[in-house]
Design a protein around this motif. Sequence first.
Motif, PDB file in Angstrom:
ATOM      1  N   GLU A  61       0.834  -1.213   0.000  1.00  0.00           N
ATOM      2  CA  GLU A  61       0.000   0.000   0.000  1.00  0.00           C
ATOM      3  C   GLU A  61       0.869   1.264   0.000  1.00  0.00           C
ATOM      4  O   GLU A  61       0.609   2.218  -0.730  1.00  0.00           O
ATOM      5  CB  GLU A  61      -0.912   0.029   1.237  1.00  0.00           C
TER       6      GLU A  61
ATOM      7  N   GLN B 265      -5.858   1.490   7.288  1.00  0.00           N
ATOM      8  CA  GLN B 265      -5.843   2.904   6.861  1.00  0.00           C
ATOM      9  C   GLN B 265      -5.210   3.816   7.907  1.00  0.00           C
ATOM     10  O   GLN B 265      -4.507   4.765   7.581  1.00  0.00           O
ATOM     11  CB  GLN B 265      -7.263   3.402   6.531  1.00  0.00           C
ATOM     12  N   LYS B 266      -5.442   3.495   9.186  1.00  0.00           N
ATOM     13  CA  LYS B 266      -4.877   4.294  10.273  1.00  0.00           C
ATOM     14  C   LYS B 266      -3.348   4.103  10.314  1.00  0.00           C
ATOM     15  O   LYS B 266      -2.589   5.067  10.512  1.00  0.00           O
ATOM     16  CB  LYS B 266      -5.546   3.868  11.597  1.00  0.00           C
TER      17      LYS B 266
ATOM     18  N   LEU C  29      -1.420   3.360   7.795  1.00  0.00           N
ATOM     19  CA  LEU C  29      -0.853   4.079   6.638  1.00  0.00           C
ATOM     20  C   LEU C  29      -0.795   5.579   6.904  1.00  0.00           C
ATOM     21  O   LEU C  29       0.211   6.241   6.629  1.00  0.00           O
ATOM     22  CB  LEU C  29      -1.683   3.804   5.383  1.00  0.00           C
ATOM     23  N   GLN C  30      -1.881   6.076   7.479  1.00  0.00           N
ATOM     24  CA  GLN C  30      -1.970   7.508   7.808  1.00  0.00           C
ATOM     25  C   GLN C  30      -0.838   7.893   8.780  1.00  0.00           C
ATOM     26  O   GLN C  30      -0.154   8.905   8.585  1.00  0.00           O
ATOM     27  CB  GLN C  30      -3.306   7.712   8.511  1.00  0.00           C
TER      28      GLN C  30
END
Length: 162
Positions: A21, A149-150, A152-153
């Motif tokens: 990702e 997602q967290k 990656l953020q």
Amino acid sequence: MCNNLVLIGFMGSGKSTIGKELSTLLNYNFIDSDCFIEKKEGRKISEIFQTNGEEYFRNLEKEFIQSHRQNSYSIIATGGGMPIYNDITQMGYIIYLKADFNTIQKRIKDFHTRPLFADLNKAYALFLQRQKIYEKTCNLVIDANNPLQKILQDIMLQIKTN
Ligand code: S3P
């Protein structure tokens, strides 16, 4: 300039998934050391362990480090043991994906692909042993218990400010 991001952490901490990702987000190459070794050897890690033993596999990891030292703009997902047996600090900026053993256990569905996870008690002992080494080796610790997602953020935010 060495501008690779190197993902380290225990088996099941999400190094490969997150690495892929991230490579899309940053437009970097993605290299997975286990996949690279399996391709080179033409067989699965489990087969390498079974036929030639762990020491043979560790030498393949050393060769991987030698041949990828000069990479740039790459995300490198390492096998869980790579920073334990090698100095990987020259490979790039090191991100430790730190997950609890509970999280790891839930994520690892197929024990057969990971010879060192076949025995749960031994895997837990290894997990405890390795945590300190991962922490000492890394430039950044990321809570890998969070949703993808967290994670990656958090990584994107940290690497922008570093
Ligand atoms: C290992 C982790 C595995 C693989 C091999 C040994 C380890 O990779 O390299 O089975 O020593 O922790 P993952 O961390 O990608 O599962």
